[in-house]
Design a protein around this motif. Structure first.
Motif, PDB file in Angstrom:
ATOM      1  N   PRO A  48       0.806  -1.227   0.000  1.00 28.23           N
ATOM      2  CA  PRO A  48       0.000   0.000   0.000  1.00 28.23           C
ATOM      3  C   PRO A  48       0.842   1.283   0.000  1.00 28.23           C
ATOM      4  O   PRO A  48       0.398   2.316  -0.490  1.00 28.23           O
ATOM      5  N   THR A  49       2.054   1.225   0.546  1.00 28.24           N
ATOM      6  CA  THR A  49       2.961   2.376   0.554  1.00 28.24           C
ATOM      7  C   THR A  49       4.281   1.949  -0.101  1.00 28.24           C
ATOM      8  O   THR A  49       5.272   1.686   0.580  1.00 28.24           O
ATOM      9  N   PRO A  50       4.302   1.878  -1.428  1.00 26.14           N
ATOM     10  CA  PRO A  50       5.477   1.323  -2.104  1.00 26.14           C
ATOM     11  C   PRO A  50       6.766   2.115  -1.879  1.00 26.14           C
ATOM     12  O   PRO A  50       7.839   1.514  -1.731  1.00 26.14           O
ATOM     13  N   GLY A  51       6.702   3.422  -1.845  1.00 20.23           N
ATOM     14  CA  GLY A  51       7.917   4.215  -1.642  1.00 20.23           C
ATOM     15  C   GLY A  51       8.563   3.923  -0.307  1.00 20.23           C
ATOM     16  O   GLY A  51       9.771   3.661  -0.215  1.00 20.23           O
ATOM     17  N   GLN A  52       7.759   3.975   0.743  1.00 16.80           N
ATOM     18  CA  GLN A  52       8.259   3.706   2.088  1.00 16.80           C
ATOM     19  C   GLN A  52       8.725   2.252   2.208  1.00 16.80           C
ATOM     20  O   GLN A  52       9.760   1.976   2.830  1.00 16.80           O
ATOM     21  N   SER A  53       8.003   1.341   1.615  1.00 18.17           N
ATOM     22  CA  SER A  53       8.336  -0.075   1.692  1.00 18.17           C
ATOM     23  C   SER A  53       9.650  -0.380   0.971  1.00 18.17           C
ATOM     24  O   SER A  53      10.497  -1.126   1.468  1.00 18.17           O
ATOM     25  N   LEU A  54       9.838   0.220  -0.212  1.00 14.62           N
ATOM     26  CA  LEU A  54      11.085   0.008  -0.958  1.00 14.62           C
ATOM     27  C   LEU A  54      12.272   0.657  -0.248  1.00 14.62           C
ATOM     28  O   LEU A  54      13.385   0.110  -0.251  1.00 14.62           O
ATOM     29  N   LEU A  55      12.045   1.798   0.376  1.00 16.91           N
ATOM     30  CA  LEU A  55      13.107   2.445   1.145  1.00 16.91           C
ATOM     31  C   LEU A  55      13.504   1.585   2.346  1.00 16.91           C
ATOM     32  O   LEU A  55      14.692   1.435   2.663  1.00 16.91           O
ATOM     33  N   SER A  56      12.526   0.983   2.994  1.00 16.47           N
ATOM     34  CA  SER A  56      12.794   0.080   4.106  1.00 16.47           C
ATOM     35  C   SER A  56      13.574  -1.144   3.630  1.00 16.47           C
ATOM     36  O   SER A  56      14.501  -1.607   4.310  1.00 16.47           O
ATOM     37  N   ALA A  57      13.222  -1.674   2.469  1.00 20.58           N
ATOM     38  CA  ALA A  57      13.938  -2.817   1.908  1.00 20.58           C
ATOM     39  C   ALA A  57      15.396  -2.461   1.627  1.00 20.58           C
ATOM     40  O   ALA A  57      16.308  -3.235   1.930  1.00 20.58           O
ATOM     41  N   MET A  84      23.489 -13.306   1.671  1.00 18.12           N
ATOM     42  CA  MET A  84      22.231 -13.865   2.185  1.00 18.12           C
ATOM     43  C   MET A  84      21.647 -12.952   3.259  1.00 18.12           C
ATOM     44  O   MET A  84      20.437 -12.696   3.280  1.00 18.12           O
ATOM     45  N   MET A  85      22.499 -12.444   4.149  1.00 21.14           N
ATOM     46  CA  MET A  85      21.998 -11.555   5.206  1.00 21.14           C
ATOM     47  C   MET A  85      21.475 -10.252   4.611  1.00 21.14           C
ATOM     48  O   MET A  85      20.469  -9.713   5.092  1.00 21.14           O
ATOM     49  N   ALA A  86      22.124  -9.745   3.571  1.00 20.26           N
ATOM     50  CA  ALA A  86      21.632  -8.539   2.900  1.00 20.26           C
ATOM     51  C   ALA A  86      20.269  -8.810   2.274  1.00 20.26           C
ATOM     52  O   ALA A  86      19.370  -7.963   2.328  1.00 20.26           O
ATOM     53  N   THR A  87      20.104  -9.987   1.693  1.00 14.28           N
ATOM     54  CA  THR A  87      18.810 -10.339   1.087  1.00 14.28           C
ATOM     55  C   THR A  87      17.735 -10.472   2.156  1.00 14.28           C
ATOM     56  O   THR A  87      16.604 -10.011   1.970  1.00 14.28           O
ATOM     57  N   VAL A  88      18.076 -11.081   3.280  1.00 11.42           N
ATOM     58  CA  VAL A  88      17.129 -11.162   4.405  1.00 11.42           C
ATOM     59  C   VAL A  88      16.709  -9.753   4.817  1.00 11.42           C
ATOM     60  O   VAL A  88      15.524  -9.486   5.056  1.00 11.42           O
ATOM     61  N   GLY A  89      17.663  -8.847   4.867  1.00 13.53           N
ATOM     62  CA  GLY A  89      17.353  -7.461   5.221  1.00 13.53           C
ATOM     63  C   GLY A  89      16.424  -6.791   4.238  1.00 13.53           C
ATOM     64  O   GLY A  89      15.582  -5.972   4.617  1.00 13.53           O
ATOM     65  N   ALA A  90      16.551  -7.127   2.952  1.00 16.42           N
ATOM     66  CA  ALA A  90      15.650  -6.559   1.943  1.00 16.42           C
ATOM     67  C   ALA A  90      14.213  -7.019   2.172  1.00 16.42           C
ATOM     68  O   ALA A  90      13.265  -6.302   1.874  1.00 16.42           O
ATOM     69  N   PHE A  91      14.053  -8.199   2.704  1.00 13.45           N
ATOM     70  CA  PHE A  91      12.707  -8.700   3.017  1.00 13.45           C
ATOM     71  C   PHE A  91      12.145  -8.013   4.260  1.00 13.45           C
ATOM     72  O   PHE A  91      10.966  -7.689   4.305  1.00 13.45           O
ATOM     73  N   THR A  92      12.988  -7.833   5.275  1.00 13.31           N
ATOM     74  CA  THR A  92      12.479  -7.495   6.604  1.00 13.31           C
ATOM     75  C   THR A  92      12.587  -6.035   7.000  1.00 13.31           C
ATOM     76  O   THR A  92      11.850  -5.583   7.864  1.00 13.31           O
ATOM     77  N   GLY A  93      13.528  -5.309   6.432  1.00 12.37           N
ATOM     78  CA  GLY A  93      13.754  -3.931   6.833  1.00 12.37           C
ATOM     79  C   GLY A  93      14.837  -3.842   7.889  1.00 12.37           C
ATOM     80  O   GLY A  93      15.288  -4.861   8.428  1.00 12.37           O
ATOM     81  N   PRO A  94      15.275  -2.617   8.201  1.00  8.87           N
ATOM     82  CA  PRO A  94      16.441  -2.418   9.067  1.00  8.87           C
ATOM     83  C   PRO A  94      16.304  -2.945  10.493  1.00  8.87           C
ATOM     84  O   PRO A  94      17.217  -3.588  10.995  1.00  8.87           O
ATOM     85  N   ALA A  95      15.214  -2.660  11.155  1.00 10.92           N
ATOM     86  CA  ALA A  95      15.087  -3.053  12.562  1.00 10.92           C
ATOM     87  C   ALA A  95      15.028  -4.575  12.715  1.00 10.92           C
ATOM     88  O   ALA A  95      15.698  -5.150  13.579  1.00 10.92           O
ATOM     89  N   THR A  96      14.260  -5.208  11.874  1.00  7.59           N
ATOM     90  CA  THR A  96      14.084  -6.655  11.975  1.00  7.59           C
ATOM     91  C   THR A  96      15.355  -7.399  11.599  1.00  7.59           C
ATOM     92  O   THR A  96      15.668  -8.432  12.198  1.00  7.59           O
ATOM     93  N   VAL A  97      16.116  -6.893  10.619  1.00  2.00           N
ATOM     94  CA  VAL A  97      17.335  -7.595  10.229  1.00  2.00           C
ATOM     95  C   VAL A  97      18.342  -7.594  11.376  1.00  2.00           C
ATOM     96  O   VAL A  97      19.116  -8.537  11.528  1.00  2.00           O
TER      97      VAL A  97
END
Length: 173
Positions: A48-57, A84-97
Protein backbone atom coordinates in the motif's frame (compact mmCIF):
# COMPACT_ATOMS: atom_id res chain seq x y z
CA UNK A 1 -2.91 -5.48 -0.61
CA UNK A 2 -1.15 -6.60 2.57
CA UNK A 3 2.15 -8.11 1.44
CA UNK A 4 3.70 -9.11 4.79
CA UNK A 5 2.50 -12.75 4.70
CA UNK A 6 3.81 -13.12 1.14
CA UNK A 7 7.15 -11.57 2.07
CA UNK A 8 7.47 -13.90 5.05
CA UNK A 9 6.55 -16.96 2.98
CA UNK A 10 9.05 -16.12 0.24
CA UNK A 11 11.69 -15.34 2.87
CA UNK A 12 11.08 -18.69 4.55
CA UNK A 13 11.42 -20.50 1.21
CA UNK A 14 14.62 -18.60 0.38
CA UNK A 15 16.40 -19.26 3.69
CA UNK A 16 15.38 -22.93 3.57
CA UNK A 17 16.74 -23.35 0.03
CA UNK A 18 19.91 -21.43 0.94
CA UNK A 19 20.51 -23.55 4.05
CA UNK A 20 20.02 -26.78 2.10
CA UNK A 21 22.42 -25.60 -0.60
CA UNK A 22 24.96 -24.48 2.00
CA UNK A 23 24.77 -27.84 3.75
CA UNK A 24 25.15 -29.80 0.50
CA UNK A 25 27.77 -27.77 -1.34
CA UNK A 26 29.00 -25.07 1.08
CA UNK A 27 27.73 -22.50 -1.40
CA UNK A 28 24.71 -20.22 -1.52
CA UNK A 29 23.81 -19.67 -5.18
CA UNK A 30 23.73 -16.08 -6.41
CA UNK A 31 20.74 -16.96 -8.61
CA UNK A 32 18.76 -17.96 -5.54
CA UNK A 33 19.62 -14.72 -3.73
CA UNK A 34 18.98 -12.52 -6.79
CA UNK A 35 15.65 -14.23 -7.48
CA UNK A 36 14.58 -13.81 -3.88
CA UNK A 37 15.71 -10.17 -3.88
CA UNK A 38 13.70 -9.52 -7.04
CA UNK A 39 10.66 -11.15 -5.45
CA UNK A 40 11.06 -9.07 -2.29
CA UNK A 41 11.37 -5.84 -4.25
CA UNK A 42 8.32 -6.71 -6.36
CA UNK A 43 6.25 -7.44 -3.26
CA UNK A 44 7.43 -4.22 -1.60
CA UNK A 45 6.46 -2.33 -4.77
CA UNK A 46 2.96 -3.85 -4.54
CA UNK A 47 2.46 -2.78 -0.93
CA UNK A 48 0.00 0.00 0.00
CA UNK A 49 2.96 2.38 0.55
CA UNK A 50 5.48 1.32 -2.10
CA UNK A 51 7.92 4.21 -1.64
CA UNK A 52 8.26 3.71 2.09
CA UNK A 53 8.34 -0.07 1.69
CA UNK A 54 11.09 0.01 -0.96
CA UNK A 55 13.11 2.44 1.15
CA UNK A 56 12.79 0.08 4.11
CA UNK A 57 13.94 -2.82 1.91
CA UNK A 58 16.99 -0.85 0.78
CA UNK A 59 17.81 0.10 4.36
CA UNK A 60 17.42 -3.49 5.50
CA UNK A 61 19.69 -4.74 2.73
CA UNK A 62 22.35 -2.18 3.59
CA UNK A 63 22.18 -2.96 7.30
CA UNK A 64 22.31 -6.70 6.63
CA UNK A 65 25.35 -6.20 4.42
CA UNK A 66 27.06 -3.87 6.89
CA UNK A 67 26.52 -6.24 9.84
CA UNK A 68 28.22 -9.25 8.23
CA UNK A 69 30.74 -7.56 5.89
CA UNK A 70 33.43 -7.13 8.60
CA UNK A 71 33.38 -10.89 9.23
CA UNK A 72 33.95 -11.50 5.53
CA UNK A 73 36.81 -9.00 5.47
CA UNK A 74 38.43 -10.80 8.41
CA UNK A 75 38.00 -14.13 6.56
CA UNK A 76 35.57 -15.38 9.17
CA UNK A 77 32.64 -15.72 6.81
CA UNK A 78 32.01 -16.46 3.15
CA UNK A 79 30.64 -13.91 0.70
CA UNK A 80 27.45 -15.92 0.18
CA UNK A 81 26.59 -15.59 3.85
CA UNK A 82 26.99 -11.81 3.67
CA UNK A 83 24.83 -11.61 0.55
CA UNK A 84 22.23 -13.87 2.18
CA UNK A 85 22.00 -11.55 5.21
CA UNK A 86 21.63 -8.54 2.90
CA UNK A 87 18.81 -10.34 1.09
CA UNK A 88 17.13 -11.16 4.41
CA UNK A 89 17.35 -7.46 5.22
CA UNK A 90 15.65 -6.56 1.94
CA UNK A 91 12.71 -8.70 3.02
CA UNK A 92 12.48 -7.50 6.60
CA UNK A 93 13.75 -3.93 6.83
CA UNK A 94 16.44 -2.42 9.07
CA UNK A 95 15.09 -3.05 12.56
CA UNK A 96 14.08 -6.66 11.98
CA UNK A 97 17.33 -7.59 10.23
CA UNK A 98 19.19 -6.57 13.41
CA UNK A 99 17.03 -8.95 15.45
CA UNK A 100 17.57 -11.75 12.95
CA UNK A 101 21.34 -11.11 12.93
CA UNK A 102 21.48 -11.51 16.72
CA UNK A 103 19.50 -14.75 16.49
CA UNK A 104 21.77 -15.95 13.67
CA UNK A 105 24.86 -15.15 15.75
CA UNK A 106 23.43 -17.17 18.64
CA UNK A 107 22.66 -20.11 16.35
CA UNK A 108 26.04 -19.79 14.65
CA UNK A 109 27.89 -19.68 17.95
CA UNK A 110 26.14 -22.80 19.19
CA UNK A 111 26.82 -24.55 15.87
CA UNK A 112 30.49 -23.51 15.87
CA UNK A 113 31.04 -24.68 19.43
CA UNK A 114 29.38 -28.03 18.72
CA UNK A 115 31.42 -28.53 15.54
CA UNK A 116 34.71 -27.61 17.25
CA UNK A 117 34.07 -29.92 20.20
CA UNK A 118 32.96 -32.81 17.97
CA UNK A 119 36.03 -32.42 15.73
CA UNK A 120 38.41 -31.96 18.67
CA UNK A 121 39.57 -28.57 17.33
CA UNK A 122 38.51 -26.25 20.13
CA UNK A 123 42.09 -25.47 21.22
CA UNK A 124 43.14 -24.63 17.64
CA UNK A 125 40.14 -22.30 17.28
CA UNK A 126 41.06 -20.49 20.50
CA UNK A 127 44.65 -20.13 19.33
CA UNK A 128 43.49 -18.72 15.98
CA UNK A 129 41.17 -16.32 17.80
CA UNK A 130 44.06 -15.12 19.96
CA UNK A 131 46.14 -14.36 16.87
CA UNK A 132 43.23 -12.55 15.25
CA UNK A 133 42.58 -10.43 18.34
CA UNK A 134 46.25 -9.68 18.75
CA UNK A 135 46.56 -8.51 15.16
CA UNK A 136 43.36 -6.47 14.94
CA UNK A 137 42.37 -5.19 18.37
CA UNK A 138 45.69 -4.84 20.14
CA UNK A 139 47.48 -3.55 17.04
CA UNK A 140 50.48 -5.72 17.78
CA UNK A 141 52.53 -7.47 15.11
CA UNK A 142 50.97 -10.76 14.20
CA UNK A 143 53.02 -13.74 15.27
CA UNK A 144 51.35 -16.52 13.39
CA UNK A 145 52.06 -20.15 14.18
CA UNK A 146 54.33 -21.91 11.66
CA UNK A 147 51.40 -23.56 9.89
CA UNK A 148 48.24 -21.46 9.78
CA UNK A 149 45.69 -24.22 10.25
CA UNK A 150 42.01 -23.57 10.12
CA UNK A 151 39.83 -24.94 12.86
CA UNK A 152 37.30 -25.73 10.14
CA UNK A 153 34.42 -24.08 8.43
CA UNK A 154 30.70 -24.33 8.85
CA UNK A 155 27.66 -23.68 6.70
CA UNK A 156 26.68 -20.31 8.19
CA UNK A 157 23.68 -20.10 5.87
CA UNK A 158 22.12 -22.65 8.20
CA UNK A 159 22.59 -20.29 11.17
CA UNK A 160 21.06 -17.38 9.24
CA UNK A 161 18.14 -19.61 8.26
CA UNK A 162 17.68 -20.72 11.87
CA UNK A 163 17.71 -17.14 13.13
CA UNK A 164 15.20 -16.12 10.47
CA UNK A 165 12.91 -19.04 11.23
CA UNK A 166 13.00 -18.40 14.99
CA UNK A 167 12.09 -14.77 14.34
CA UNK A 168 9.23 -15.69 12.00
CA UNK A 169 7.89 -18.30 14.43
CA UNK A 170 7.93 -15.67 17.17
CA UNK A 171 6.10 -13.23 14.93
CA UNK A 172 3.24 -15.64 14.22
CA UNK A 173 2.93 -17.33 17.61
Amino acid sequence: MPVAPYLDTLLLLMVTAAAINDLNSRRIPNRLLLGALAGALLLHALSPTPGQSLLSAAGGALIGLAIFLPFYLLRGMAAGDVKMMATVGAFTGPATVLDIAVLAWCAGGAMALAILVCRGRLWLALLNLWHLLRRTLLRLPATLPPSRNSAGSMPYGLAIAAGTMVFLIGRYS
